[in-house]
Design a protein around this motif. Structure first.
Motif, PDB file in Angstrom:
ATOM      1  N   THR A   1       0.847  -1.195   0.000  1.00 10.20           N
ATOM      2  CA  THR A   1       0.000   0.000   0.000  1.00 10.20           C
ATOM      3  C   THR A   1       0.884   1.248   0.000  1.00 10.20           C
ATOM      4  O   THR A   1       2.111   1.164   0.106  1.00 10.20           O
ATOM      5  CB  THR A   1      -0.914   0.019   1.238  1.00 10.20           C
ATOM      6  N   LYS A   2       0.273   2.419  -0.108  1.00  9.81           N
ATOM      7  CA  LYS A   2       1.021   3.684  -0.090  1.00  9.81           C
ATOM      8  C   LYS A   2       1.787   3.857   1.218  1.00  9.81           C
ATOM      9  O   LYS A   2       2.832   4.497   1.263  1.00  9.81           O
ATOM     10  CB  LYS A   2       0.058   4.860  -0.272  1.00  9.81           C
ATOM     11  N   GLU A   3       1.211   3.300   2.313  1.00  8.60           N
ATOM     12  CA  GLU A   3       1.873   3.439   3.617  1.00  8.60           C
ATOM     13  C   GLU A   3       3.011   2.450   3.803  1.00  8.60           C
ATOM     14  O   GLU A   3       3.704   2.475   4.829  1.00  8.60           O
ATOM     15  CB  GLU A   3       0.848   3.226   4.749  1.00  8.60           C
ATOM     16  N   GLY A   4       3.182   1.533   2.836  1.00  2.72           N
ATOM     17  CA  GLY A   4       4.273   0.576   2.928  1.00  2.72           C
ATOM     18  C   GLY A   4       3.885  -0.778   3.493  1.00  2.72           C
ATOM     19  O   GLY A   4       4.728  -1.666   3.622  1.00  2.72           O
ATOM     20  N   THR A   5       2.594  -0.958   3.828  1.00  6.17           N
ATOM     21  CA  THR A   5       2.152  -2.248   4.366  1.00  6.17           C
ATOM     22  C   THR A   5       1.902  -3.225   3.232  1.00  6.17           C
ATOM     23  O   THR A   5       1.263  -2.882   2.232  1.00  6.17           O
ATOM     24  CB  THR A   5       0.840  -2.072   5.163  1.00  6.17           C
ATOM     25  N   ARG A   6       2.410  -4.460   3.387  1.00  2.00           N
ATOM     26  CA  ARG A   6       2.222  -5.465   2.343  1.00  2.00           C
ATOM     27  C   ARG A   6       0.763  -5.899   2.295  1.00  2.00           C
ATOM     28  O   ARG A   6       0.124  -6.111   3.327  1.00  2.00           O
ATOM     29  CB  ARG A   6       3.118  -6.668   2.593  1.00  2.00           C
ATOM     30  N   VAL A   7       0.227  -6.043   1.106  1.00  2.00           N
ATOM     31  CA  VAL A   7      -1.173  -6.448   0.917  1.00  2.00           C
ATOM     32  C   VAL A   7      -1.394  -7.842   1.506  1.00  2.00           C
ATOM     33  O   VAL A   7      -2.430  -8.124   2.115  1.00  2.00           O
ATOM     34  CB  VAL A   7      -1.557  -6.411  -0.579  1.00  2.00           C
ATOM     35  N   ALA A   8      -0.421  -8.700   1.338  1.00  2.00           N
ATOM     36  CA  ALA A   8      -0.546 -10.070   1.871  1.00  2.00           C
ATOM     37  C   ALA A   8      -0.758 -10.053   3.380  1.00  2.00           C
ATOM     38  O   ALA A   8      -1.571 -10.813   3.925  1.00  2.00           O
ATOM     39  CB  ALA A   8       0.704 -10.877   1.524  1.00  2.00           C
ATOM     40  N   GLU A   9      -0.033  -9.135   4.051  1.00  2.00           N
ATOM     41  CA  GLU A   9      -0.168  -9.039   5.510  1.00  2.00           C
ATOM     42  C   GLU A   9      -1.585  -8.594   5.892  1.00  2.00           C
ATOM     43  O   GLU A   9      -2.183  -9.122   6.833  1.00  2.00           O
ATOM     44  CB  GLU A   9       0.854  -8.035   6.051  1.00  2.00           C
ATOM     45  N   LEU A  10      -2.132  -7.637   5.142  1.00  2.00           N
ATOM     46  CA  LEU A  10      -3.483  -7.155   5.419  1.00  2.00           C
ATOM     47  C   LEU A  10      -4.517  -8.252   5.198  1.00  2.00           C
ATOM     48  O   LEU A  10      -5.457  -8.407   5.981  1.00  2.00           O
ATOM     49  CB  LEU A  10      -3.813  -5.953   4.527  1.00  2.00           C
ATOM     50  N   VAL A  11      -4.348  -9.023   4.114  1.00  2.00           N
ATOM     51  CA  VAL A  11      -5.299 -10.096   3.803  1.00  2.00           C
ATOM     52  C   VAL A  11      -5.241 -11.183   4.869  1.00  2.00           C
ATOM     53  O   VAL A  11      -6.281 -11.654   5.366  1.00  2.00           O
ATOM     54  CB  VAL A  11      -5.017 -10.680   2.399  1.00  2.00           C
ATOM     55  N   HIS A  12      -4.022 -11.586   5.258  1.00  2.00           N
ATOM     56  CA  HIS A  12      -3.880 -12.604   6.311  1.00  2.00           C
ATOM     57  C   HIS A  12      -4.474 -12.125   7.629  1.00  2.00           C
ATOM     58  O   HIS A  12      -5.091 -12.906   8.366  1.00  2.00           O
ATOM     59  CB  HIS A  12      -2.398 -12.953   6.506  1.00  2.00           C
ATOM     60  N   ARG A  13      -4.297 -10.827   7.920  1.00  2.00           N
ATOM     61  CA  ARG A  13      -4.840 -10.270   9.153  1.00  2.00           C
ATOM     62  C   ARG A  13      -6.376 -10.346   9.146  1.00  2.00           C
ATOM     63  O   ARG A  13      -7.008 -10.670  10.144  1.00  2.00           O
ATOM     64  CB  ARG A  13      -4.376  -8.824   9.307  1.00  2.00           C
ATOM     65  N   GLY A  14      -6.971 -10.039   7.976  1.00  4.15           N
ATOM     66  CA  GLY A  14      -8.432 -10.103   7.856  1.00  4.15           C
ATOM     67  C   GLY A  14      -8.958 -11.516   8.027  1.00  4.15           C
ATOM     68  O   GLY A  14      -9.940 -11.750   8.727  1.00  4.15           O
TER      69      GLY A  14
END
Length: 478
Positions: free
Chosen positions: A202-215
């Motif tokens: 993302t723009k903030e530098g967070t990996r999309v994979a990390e966000l998806v796994h978190r969800g």
């Protein structure tokens, strides 16, 4: 900070919480705690906001902070128990519900908390009738050494994988547990297959994979929590119970239990869920005949009452007004004096919340002859007096303040004695009887000191200071 800023922030935060806006309320409580760090009541209020926003760690942190100086602070104990319950730590929550119940046995919320924890624990482990121990012949023959070796192998396997073993769950069961959220879980799992997307950030530098796994992890946790609270076999049994044709007595028991659940959700400040349960029950009952449910009219009134209370807490004032009117209509048609009294009380609350003070007065004055308790009359007279004060009829408000004080004295309730005294003093200020107001505020201050209420003491001191200055100014002008 200007005098009264702390209380105005707390008041605004409380109002926003009741309206179902915890994020905005959180900002108010944060600002209030900057002015008065460590205020235990404010910490509890902020903990409740964190909990509503799903931030259980900060909710627990604030709840524990509120108990730092006084381990017997009942509101802190309740908030910590609620937080632990939401986290799924039912055993620890049960300990704090019991602790609060021992200190304040008259508070219903602790008793309800004990009951829901016990039910959740039983749902996790099963009751004595659901577990049949195997006979010795059925048990596999495994020596202690082999058993220890197997356990060690499992631990090593987990350590090598670097992750926890997740329980296998039937997709159909998971769909029932998650409801509408199941589609979100499927969508997130499909996203994992898109390798290019998973490697992006993302723009903030967070990996999309990390966000998806978190969800996915969050939804799995919710699924597990809801499974512990009410397993599928319990849900299916309740659904069958609603769909089958029942004997009248069986239906009555089902309705009674459902109303208890709705009221328990309301007592737990789970207003959204309470309102939805009430709406579902209302649709069910409306579909039954008078033969199936002989007291159908009375039950409908009870449901409208619960629904109206939930709507009021959610800030849905017009809907709440309509629900309580229907409750009152049902109570009058069926000649139920207790239900009429209840509906008039609730209608008055809604009218007062909308600023229709004369309508609130009319409801509460009609209810007065129906009351049997001194404390209930003390509350009623106080609320009526407050409405008259809002209508700038200070003399009438003062009269009701004296009535409220008289009933509070009869009931021996220190809190309502204090509130009634403040109402009298504020009415005297409106009447420009400043000397009497000063003496009445001084009595209120003494009562607040006896109650060890620092917040009330500061509020009264501020009011007393303002009245004294006004009085001195008036004397000089003479």
């Amino acid at each position: 900070a200007p005098a009264g800023t702390f209380f105005s922030l707390v008041g605004e935060g409380t109002k926003l919480t009741r309206r179902g806006e915890p994020a905005k309320a959180l900002a108010c409580f944060d600002s209030a705690l900057q002015l008065r760090p460590g205020d235990r009541h404010c910490l509890v209020a902020r903990s409740e906001c964190h909990l509503r926003l799903g931030d259980t760690q900060n909710a627990l942190k604030d709840a524990e902070a509120s108990l730092q100086d006084d381990k017997t602070f009942s509101q802190g104990l309740y908030q910590k128990a609620e937080t632990l319950y939401t986290m799924g730590d039912f055993e620890s929550a049960l300990v704090f519900y019991h602790r609060g119940h021992r200190l304040r046995p008259g508070v219903q919320q602790f008793r309800l908390g004990i009951e829901k924890c016990q039910e959740a624990i039983l749902n996790c482990v099963g009751g004595p009738t659901t577990v049949r121990p195997k006979s010795r012949a059925e048990l596999p023959s495994v020596s202690r050494q082999e058993e220890g070796q197997r356990s060690s192998e499992k631990l090593q396997s987990k350590a090598m994988k670097g992750q926890k073993e997740e329980p296998l769950r039937n997709p159909r069961i998971e769909r029932q547990l998650l409801g509408e959220l199941y589609a979100d879980k499927v969508y997130l799992e499909e996203l994992l297959k898109d390798k290019d997307l998973m490697e992006s950030s993302t723009k903030e530098g967070t990996r999309v994979a990390e966000l998806v796994h978190r969800g996915i992890s969050y939804l799995a946790g919710r699924s597990e929590f809801w499974w512990q609270q009410k397993p599928i076999h319990v849900r299916l049994r309740e659904r069958r119970l609603r769909q089958r044709k029942h004997e009248p007595s069986e239906l009555s028991r089902y309705v009674e239990k459902s109303l208890e659940d709705i009221e328990m959700l309301l007592a737990d400040d789970r207003f959204q869920e309470s309102g939805k349960r009430a709406e579902r029950l209302l649709q069910e009952v409306q579909g039954w005949s008078d033969q199936e449910l002989p007291n159908k009219s009375q039950v409908l009134g009870d449901i409208y009452s619960c629904l109206g209370n939930a709507q009021l807490k959610l800030g849905q004032l017009e809907a709440a007004l309509q629900s309580h009117r229907l409750d009152l209509q049902s109570a009058r048609e069926n000649h139920l004096p207790d239900a009429v009294s209840r509906a008039l009380e609730n209608l008055g609350r809604v009218y007062a919340s909308t600023g229709s003070f004369q309508d609130a007065i009319n409801c509460w004055e009609e209810k007065v002859p129906m009351t049997t308790s001194s404390l209930e009359r003390a509350w009623l007279f106080h609320e009526i007096g407050r409405c008259y004060l809002e209508l700038n009829e200070a003399a009438v408000a003062q009269g009701y303040g004296h009535k409220s004080l008289q009933e509070a004295d009869k009931g021996g309730d220190d809190e309502w004695q204090l509130y009634a005294t403040i109402l009298v003093a504020e009415s005297q200020v409106k009447l420009k009887d400043y000397w009497s107001a000063i003496r009445t505020f001084e009595k209120a201050l003494e009562a607040a000191q006896l109650m060890h209420s620092e917040a009330m003491q500061e509020t009264i001191l501020g009011a007393l200071d303002n009245v004294s200055k006004t009085f001195v100014k008036e004397l000089r002008e003479r």
